[in-house]
Write a protein that holds these residues in place. Structure first.
Motif, PDB file in Angstrom:
ATOM      1  N   PRO A 116       0.817  -1.212   0.000  1.00  0.00           N
ATOM      2  CA  PRO A 116       0.000   0.000   0.000  1.00  0.00           C
ATOM      3  C   PRO A 116       0.854   1.267   0.000  1.00  0.00           C
ATOM      4  O   PRO A 116       2.055   1.222   0.245  1.00  0.00           O
ATOM      5  N   ASN A 117       0.199   2.395  -0.293  1.00  0.00           N
ATOM      6  CA  ASN A 117       0.783   3.734  -0.079  1.00  0.00           C
ATOM      7  C   ASN A 117       2.062   3.977  -0.866  1.00  0.00           C
ATOM      8  O   ASN A 117       3.008   4.580  -0.368  1.00  0.00           O
ATOM      9  N   ILE A 118       2.091   3.488  -2.121  1.00  0.00           N
ATOM     10  CA  ILE A 118       3.272   3.652  -2.970  1.00  0.00           C
ATOM     11  C   ILE A 118       3.187   4.972  -3.737  1.00  0.00           C
ATOM     12  O   ILE A 118       2.155   5.302  -4.330  1.00  0.00           O
ATOM     13  N   VAL A 119       4.279   5.718  -3.721  1.00  0.00           N
ATOM     14  CA  VAL A 119       4.425   6.914  -4.557  1.00  0.00           C
ATOM     15  C   VAL A 119       5.681   6.719  -5.413  1.00  0.00           C
ATOM     16  O   VAL A 119       6.766   6.463  -4.876  1.00  0.00           O
ATOM     17  N   ASN A 120       5.535   6.825  -6.725  1.00  0.00           N
ATOM     18  CA  ASN A 120       6.697   6.811  -7.610  1.00  0.00           C
ATOM     19  C   ASN A 120       7.354   8.184  -7.596  1.00  0.00           C
ATOM     20  O   ASN A 120       6.684   9.190  -7.827  1.00  0.00           O
TER      21      ASN A 120
END
Length: 373
Positions: A116-120
Motif C-alpha cells: 500500500p501507499n506507494i508513490v513513484n
C-alpha cells in the motif's frame, strides 16, 4: 508505534536520487519515524544515518529461487521481484505508511506490487530518458510508461518533469511536484571535513568544479570543448566516476587542456571541494532537478548551468543559464562568471530544507489515503 517510511531503490550509488533518499531518510528519522531503505543491489557509495534500517533483496536470489529462465520476459521477471519485495516487507518490516519508489527500474517493478501507499518518485525528464524508444516505437513506449507510472501516484522533482510526465501519459494518475531536499547544515558540516583541497594541489577559490557521473547526459564533452575555448583563467576540476571517464580524459588530451583539467574520481564527501571552488558549472543535456545546484547554493558558491530540461531553470535566474549545445556561449559565460562571481551567487531556498520536503511527501501521501477512503 511511529509510522513506517520505506524507500525503495536499486542501490545506494552516489547520484542525485540516492542523495535525495539518504537526506530524506535522515530527516524522517530525526522526526521520530521508523525509516527503512530497501535496495536490490549491495553497492553502497552513500553514507547512511545509523537510525535508518538498511535492507537488501538482491536480484540474483530472486531469479535463482524462483527458477526464472534467462529467456523470460523482463515483465515476468520484474513481477517475480515485486512479489519477493512484498513478502520481505510484510514479513520483516511491516505495513508502510508511505513508500517512496525511486528510479525507473524500481517504478516498473513496483507496478506489480501489492504493497500500500506507494508513490513513484520521478527524478528525470522521461521524454529525454526514453527519446530513442519514443522515436522507434512510440505507441509501445507510451503504453509501457502508462503502465509503469499510471499504477501509482507520482511525485516529480521539478515542475518541468511533472509536465513532461503528463504530456507522455496524460492525467491518468495523481501527480505533484516536490523538489529534492537540501540538508544545508549537514552540507556545511561536511564541507569542513576531509578531504582537504590541498591534497589535490588546489587552492581556495582557485578552480572551477563540475560534479557528475561520467554519463552522456551530463555533458562532459560540451564542457571540455567550451573550457578549451575559454580563457582558462582557473583549472577545471571534475568529480565523479562512470563509463565515459576514459573517453573524456582522452578528449582533454586531444584538446590540449590536460594540464588544466583535474580528474578526482568519485568522492564520498565532495563538499570541501565544492565549498572551496570559485565557480560550479553544470552542463547536463537533461535533468530532473540538478542536485549540485542547490548544494552549491547551500555553500554560497556561484553556479552557472545549461538551460536543460528541466530542473536548472527552476533553481537559477536566466542570466545563469546557457542553451544546451551552445559551446561558444558556454565558454563566454564561464569567462564572464569568473570575472563577476558575486553576480552568480543565488541564496538557497529554505523551503528545500529536509523537514519541509518531508512534510510535503507526508501531505501528498495523506491526500492519496483520503482518496482511497
Amino acid at each position: 508505534m511511529p509510522p513506517i517510511i520505506l524507500f525503495i531503490l536499486k542501490a545506494l550509488e552516489g547520484r542525485g536520487a540516492e542523495r535525495m533518499v539518504t537526506t530524506l531518510a535522515s530527516a524522517y528519522a530525526v522526526m521520530g519515524y521508523r525509516v527503512h531503505i530497501l535496495c536490490l543491489e549491495e553497492t553502497q557509495d552513500m553514507l547512511l544515518d545509523s537510525r535508518v534500517h538498511y535492507h537488501i533483496v538482491p536480484y540474483a536470489e530472486v531469479f535463482s529461487e524462483q527458477n526464472i529462465e534467462p529467456t523470460s520476459t523482463q515483465s515476468k521477471a520484474y513481477e517475480t521481484v515485486a512479489r519477493r519485495i512484498d513478502h520481505y516487507v510484510f514479513s520483516r518490516i511491516g505495513t508502510p505508511d508511505l513508500i517512496l519508489a525511486n528510479i525507473y527500474k524500481i517504478n516498473w517493478i513496483m507496478a506489480y506490487s501489492q504493497l500500500p501507499n506507494i508513490v513513484n518518485v520521478v527524478h528525470t525528464a522521461l521524454s529525454k530518458q526514453f527519446q530513442h524508444q519514443l522515436l522507434e516505437a512510440p505507441v509501445q513506449t507510451i503504453n509501457h510508461l502508462k503502465m509503469v507510472y499510471g499504477t501509482h501516484a507520482c511525485s516529480c522533482v521539478s515542475e518541468g518533469a511533472r509536465q513532461d510526465l503528463i504530456s507522455l501519459i496524460g492525467q491518468i494518475t495523481k501527480t505533484t511536484t516536490i523538489y529534492n531536499p537540501c540538508d544545508a547544515a549537514s552540507i556545511s558540516s561536511n564541507a569542513a571535513q576531509r578531504p582537504r583541497i590541498e591534497q589535490f594541489g588546489l587552492i581556495d577559490k582557485g578552480y572551477i568544479i563540475h560534479v557528475a557521473s561520467f554519463d552522456s547526459m551530463k555533458g562532459h564533452r560540451d564542457l571540455l570543448q567550451a573550457y578549451a575555448k575559454s580563457k582558462r583563467k582557473l583549472p577545471l576540476v571534475l568529480v565523479g566516476k562512470g563509463r565515459l571517464e576514459a573517453e573524456i580524459k582522452q578528449l582533454a588530451f586531444q584538446l590540449d587542456i590536460s594540464d588544466c583539467v583535474k580528474f578526482l574520481g568519485f568522492q564520498i564527501n565532495p563538499y570541501p571541494l565544492i565549498a572551496s571552488a570559485a565557480l560550479m558549472v553544470l552542463t547536463s543535456k537533461f535533468e530532473g532537478f540538478g542536485y549540485v545546484i542547490i548544494e552549491a547554493q547551500a555553500l554560497g558558491v556561484p553556479v552557472i548551468s545549461t538551460d536543460c530540461p528541466f530542473g536548472p531553470r527552476e533553481l537559477l535566474p536566466t542570466k545563469s543559464l546557457i542553451a544546451v549545445g551552445d559551446i561558444d556561449g558556454l565558454a563566454m559565460l564561464i569567462d564572464y562568471a569568473i570575472d563577476n562571481l558575486t553576480r552568480y551567487i543565488v541564496p538557497l531556498n529554505h523551503q528545500l530544507l529536509p523537514k519541509n520536503i518531508a512534510y510535503q511527501y507526508l501531505a501528498f501521501g495523506s491526500v492519496l489515503s483520503l482518496d482511497k477512503n
